[in-house]
Design an enzyme around this catalytic site. Structure first.
Site, PDB file in Angstrom:
ATOM      1  N   LYS A   9       6.508  -1.799   1.595  1.00 49.20           N
ATOM      2  CA  LYS A   9       5.356  -1.228   2.312  1.00 49.20           C
ATOM      3  C   LYS A   9       4.214  -2.237   2.251  1.00 49.20           C
ATOM      4  CE  LYS A   9       3.323   3.293   3.172  1.00 49.20           C
ATOM      5  NZ  LYS A   9       3.493   3.201   4.617  1.00 49.20           N
ATOM      6  N   TYR A  27       0.827  -1.202   0.000  1.00 45.21           N
ATOM      7  CA  TYR A  27       0.000   0.000   0.000  1.00 45.21           C
ATOM      8  C   TYR A  27       0.866   1.259   0.000  1.00 45.21           C
ATOM      9  CZ  TYR A  27       0.923   1.118   4.919  1.00 45.21           C
ATOM     10  OH  TYR A  27       1.533   1.475   6.089  1.00 45.21           O
ATOM     11  N   LEU A  60      11.502   1.393   6.432  1.00 42.24           N
ATOM     12  CA  LEU A  60      10.799   1.888   5.251  1.00 42.24           C
ATOM     13  C   LEU A  60      11.530   3.148   4.782  1.00 42.24           C
ATOM     14  CD1 LEU A  60       8.224   1.411   3.495  1.00 42.24           C
ATOM     15  CD2 LEU A  60       7.310   3.401   4.679  1.00 42.24           C
ATOM     16  N   GLU A  97      13.217   2.618  13.335  1.00 43.05           N
ATOM     17  CA  GLU A  97      12.250   3.651  12.938  1.00 43.05           C
ATOM     18  C   GLU A  97      11.066   3.604  13.898  1.00 43.05           C
ATOM     19  OE1 GLU A  97      10.468   2.886   9.083  1.00 43.05           O
ATOM     20  OE2 GLU A  97      10.634   0.736   9.372  1.00 43.05           O
TER      21      GLU A  97
HETATM   22  N1  PMP Z   1       8.098   3.865   8.546  1.00 43.67           N
HETATM   23  C1  PMP Z   1       6.950   3.176   8.635  1.00 43.67           C
HETATM   24  C2  PMP Z   1       6.958   1.826   9.250  1.00 43.67           C
HETATM   25  C3  PMP Z   1       5.743   3.752   8.157  1.00 43.67           C
HETATM   26  O1  PMP Z   1       4.585   3.067   8.231  1.00 43.67           O
HETATM   27  C4  PMP Z   1       5.774   5.061   7.638  1.00 43.67           C
HETATM   28  C5  PMP Z   1       4.494   5.722   7.188  1.00 43.67           C
HETATM   29  N2  PMP Z   1       4.107   5.374   5.906  1.00 43.67           N
HETATM   30  C6  PMP Z   1       7.004   5.721   7.552  1.00 43.67           C
HETATM   31  C7  PMP Z   1       8.155   5.097   8.015  1.00 43.67           C
HETATM   32  C8  PMP Z   1       7.108   7.097   6.954  1.00 43.67           C
HETATM   33  O2  PMP Z   1       7.080   7.022   5.549  1.00 43.67           O
HETATM   34  P1  PMP Z   1       6.502   8.210   4.667  1.00 43.67           P
HETATM   35  O3  PMP Z   1       7.296   9.422   5.016  1.00 43.67           O
HETATM   36  O4  PMP Z   1       6.735   7.766   3.272  1.00 43.67           O
HETATM   37  O5  PMP Z   1       5.055   8.352   5.024  1.00 43.67           O
END
Ligand code: PMP
Length: 279
Positions: free
Chosen positions: A144, A33, A200, A176
């Site tokens: 993701k 997603y 991610l 993270e």
């Molecule tokens: N890490 C994880 C595990 C996440 O779910 C998200 C949110 N999508 C992020 C980092 C941040 O990614 P982004 O800046 O692309 O939203």
């Protein structure tokens, strides 16, 4: 204004029960997603999100059922139909609808999407408190994936205890947040976990790194420990929905209230999407 949903090949009522029992997203969490923030009616950093969507799809051998241009068109139509200016667009791709068996079926992947009102950012001045928890996820966190069990369990623990986010720690290293990336500032330098398979590769993370470079803030993409984070001068999380959010407390450790670098990055990031939304 209305919440919008799309499933497989058409727009549907968001409250309609449309996912078939044999859908692999439902049976296995077999899919991927993205979430894109809409500012003033315009999707922000959509190209970057679509690129990551493709990467996640490739990583689990999912084939997009139509070209990226059609995904963009569906998203644009969804935003228009919603009549929302500030929205979150979630879109998913699952391995389709087939009798339950582990091996991949030969059916087309199924695309779905929702457009819903974005939650406004609150408390950015104050920031959030976080707890540290063991990172119990698999080792392919760069994908993701729809499989978010460890993330939601960690987030639930954080929220239940009055915190804004759970910071995940694997073998002593801060990876993270449960739904965000983590940055620390120490002696004028900005630190974040390198873009390996353990995190991610956040779109907001990449933008903040780019802003730091433009602002000539030295950037160090290097693993750091929980102790390092707690001894930081500043710390913050980044994500599409939280944007750049300062951390004021980590477990029982209170960080300094002065946050010159975080404040600068917040300001520049907000400018960036305001500028984008004016186009
Ligand atoms: N890490 C994880 C595990 C996440 O779910 C998200 C949110 N999508 C992020 C980092 C941040 O990614 P982004 O800046 O692309 O939203």
């Amino acid at each position: 204004m209305a919440e919008i949903a799309f499933y497989e090949n058409k727009f549907v009522d968001i409250n309609e029960k449309v996912v078939p029992i044999q859908e692999r997203g439902h049976q296995f969490g077999d899919g991927i997603y993205e979430v894109v923030r809409v500012y003033n009616g315009q999707p922000f950093l959509l190209e970057e999100h679509l690129e990551r969507f493709q990467k996640s799809a490739d990583a689990i051998e999912l084939v997009l059922p139509f070209p990226k241009e059609k995904i963009t068109a569906i998203i644009d139509e969804g935003i228009t139909r919603s009549e929302m200016k500030e929205a979150d667009v979630y879109f998913q791709l699952t391995r389709g609808i087939a009798p339950r068996q582990h091996n991949y079926p030969e059916c087309p992947a199924v695309f779905s999407m929702t457009v819903r009102k974005a939650r406004p950012i609150s408390n950015r001045e104050k920031g959030i408190s976080v707890i540290t928890l063991e990172d119990e996820r698999w080792l392919n966190c760069y994908i993701k994936s729809l499989n978010l069990l460890p993330n939601i369990i960690a987030k639930q623990k954080a929220l239940k205890n009055g915190h804004g986010e759970a910071i995940l720690v694997r073998e002593g290293i801060v990876t993270e947040g449960s739904s965000s990336n983590v940055f620390a500032v120490k002696d004028g330098k900005l630190y974040t976990h390198p873009a390996t398979k353990r995190i991610l590769h956040g779109i907001t993370r990449a933008k903040v790194m780019q802003l730091a470079k433009e602002l000539r803030i030295p950037l160090v993409e290097k693993e750091f420990t929980t102790d390092f984070l707690k001894n930081a001068d500043e710390a913050f999380i980044t994500s599409t929905s939280a944007e750049v959010m300062p951390i004021h407390t980590i477990d029982d450790t209170v960080l300094p209230v002065d946050r010159p670098i975080s404040s600068m990055l917040v300001e520049e990031f907000v400018k960036l999407y305001h500028h984008h939304a004016m186009k």
